[in-house]
Design an enzyme around this catalytic site. Structure first.
Site, PDB file in Angstrom:
ATOM      1  CD  GLU A 140     -38.612  54.272 -17.802  1.00  0.00           C
ATOM      2  OE1 GLU A 140     -37.969  54.265 -16.719  1.00  0.00           O
ATOM      3  OE2 GLU A 140     -39.584  55.018 -18.003  1.00  0.00           O
ATOM      4  CD  GLU A 172     -44.086  52.334 -12.462  1.00  0.00           C
ATOM      5  OE1 GLU A 172     -45.170  51.734 -12.630  1.00  0.00           O
ATOM      6  OE2 GLU A 172     -43.727  52.768 -11.353  1.00  0.00           O
TER       7      GLU A 172
END
Length: 352
Positions: A176, A319
């Site tokens: 994310e 991430e």
């Protein structure tokens, strides 16, 4: 996707194949090494066999899907930087230059950044466009999104898993990117577990003490205002969640429906995972915990999921980077699983 359609999909998610798990366990036991010597790495590969239905494990085609979205609650001063950073980092991912992109290369992982709700339009053809809305509303004053939008974001995550299955991917990571999403994940965690906001809220990318106190106060006020139902994941998402979290929740549900193992990342990933498990308890079997994040909610979320992570390395970047580190460990375990000689090969009696 209607809620009835979602319910039908979830009801189709079936338990692991215990015969395949037993076959993988027997294979480990036949190898010329101490029984269970690789600990959780062994049992995780056994679980992967149970999920895929075969002890002949092939996890070589893997992908990281990074769900990018903005959060209206940033207006309350809960972050160090503004929403423009989300678009900048997403475009950087499109060029293959972000942290997770660089970590993915030596692991042979493909990275797919997905705009599921970035406030500013993304200027990159390499970023997949599935925007539900241009960032959520400020949940300090109104629900983050409508219930319909929450379901749409979950559906996008499910579709991502379906597309990956069609392309032959055998292992997925959900990552994310979104300024403010440690605030939304803390709110979601508190709503689901009943924990106090102060116990699950961290400094994110590095808030000052005053900023952390403000962040906690905003979450407390939002929970009191909206009263999200802990037994209704969609209610929690639409009131205090984020579009990235909703998309990850869908990705995990879709992966379970496609029988693809998924490696979890940090607190945002695990908050999404707990939402998925509340919607479909069977989905927990398809999740591998890579690491314990340095964010305060990490232990609580992992315990709620019943997961023991491989790593405790103080990571909190997001991430999908912590999950990538977990995949590296799985690759190390796969080497002896595939290539090691057996006790029979060397004429030695097997350990009992």
């Amino acid at each position: 996707m209607t809620e009835a359609t979602l319910k039908t999909l979830l009801e189709g998610i079936t338990p692991p194949d215990e015969a395949a798990r037993a076959a993988a366990h027997a294979h480990w036991a036949s190898l010329a090494k101490p029984l269970g010597g690789l600990g959780a790495l062994e049992t995780t590969l056994e679980s992967a066999a149970a999920l895929t239905g075969s002890a002949a494990l092939d996890l070589s085609k893997r992908a990281v899907l990074v769900l990018c979205a903005d959060n209206g609650v940033v207006a309350e001063g809960v972050t160090q930087c503004g929403q423009e950073v989300t678009a900048t980092v997403a475009e950087n991912m499109g060029r293959g230059e972000s942290t997770v992109c660089l970590m993915a290369k030596p692991l042979g992982m493909d990275v797919f950044p997905v705009d599921i709700g970035v406030a500013q339009p993304i200027k990159s053809e390499k970023v997949l466009q599935f925007s539900v809305r241009r960032g959520t509303a400020n949940f300090a004053h109104e629900p983050a999104m409508t219930r319909k939008e929450a379901i749409e974001a979950v559906e996008i995550g499910i579709k991502m898993a379906e597309i990956c299955a069609e392309k032959g991917y055998s292992l997925l990571i959900g990552g994310e990117m979104g300024i403010g999403n440690t605030t939304t994940s803390a709110a979601v965690t508190a709503a689901l577990t009943g924990a106090k906001a102060a116990a699950v809220t961290g400094r994110g990318a590095g808030l000052s003490t005053a900023g952390l106190e403000r962040k906690i106060a905003v979450i407390e006020a939002a929970l009191a205002l909206h009263k999200p139902d802990p037994n209704d994941s969609i209610d929690v998402l639409h009131k205090v969640g984020g579009l990235d979290i909703a998309g990850l929740c869908g990705l995990y549900l879709g992966a379970a429906a496609q029988r693809i193992p998924v490696v979890l990342d940090g607190v945002i990933s695990c908050a999404a995972a707990l939402l998925a498990v509340r919607l479909c308890p069977q989905s927990v079997h398809f999740m591998v915990a890579a690491h314990r994040s340095d964010e305060p909610a990490s232990v609580l979320l992992l315990d709620a999921l019943g997961k023991r992570p491989f790593l405790t390395a103080g990571m909190h970047l997001g991430e999908g980077t912590g999950a990538a580190a977990g995949v590296a460990l799985l690759d190390l375990a796969l080497a002896p699983y595939r290539e090691m000689v057996s006790f029979a090969d060397i004429g030695m009696e097997a350990y009992q």
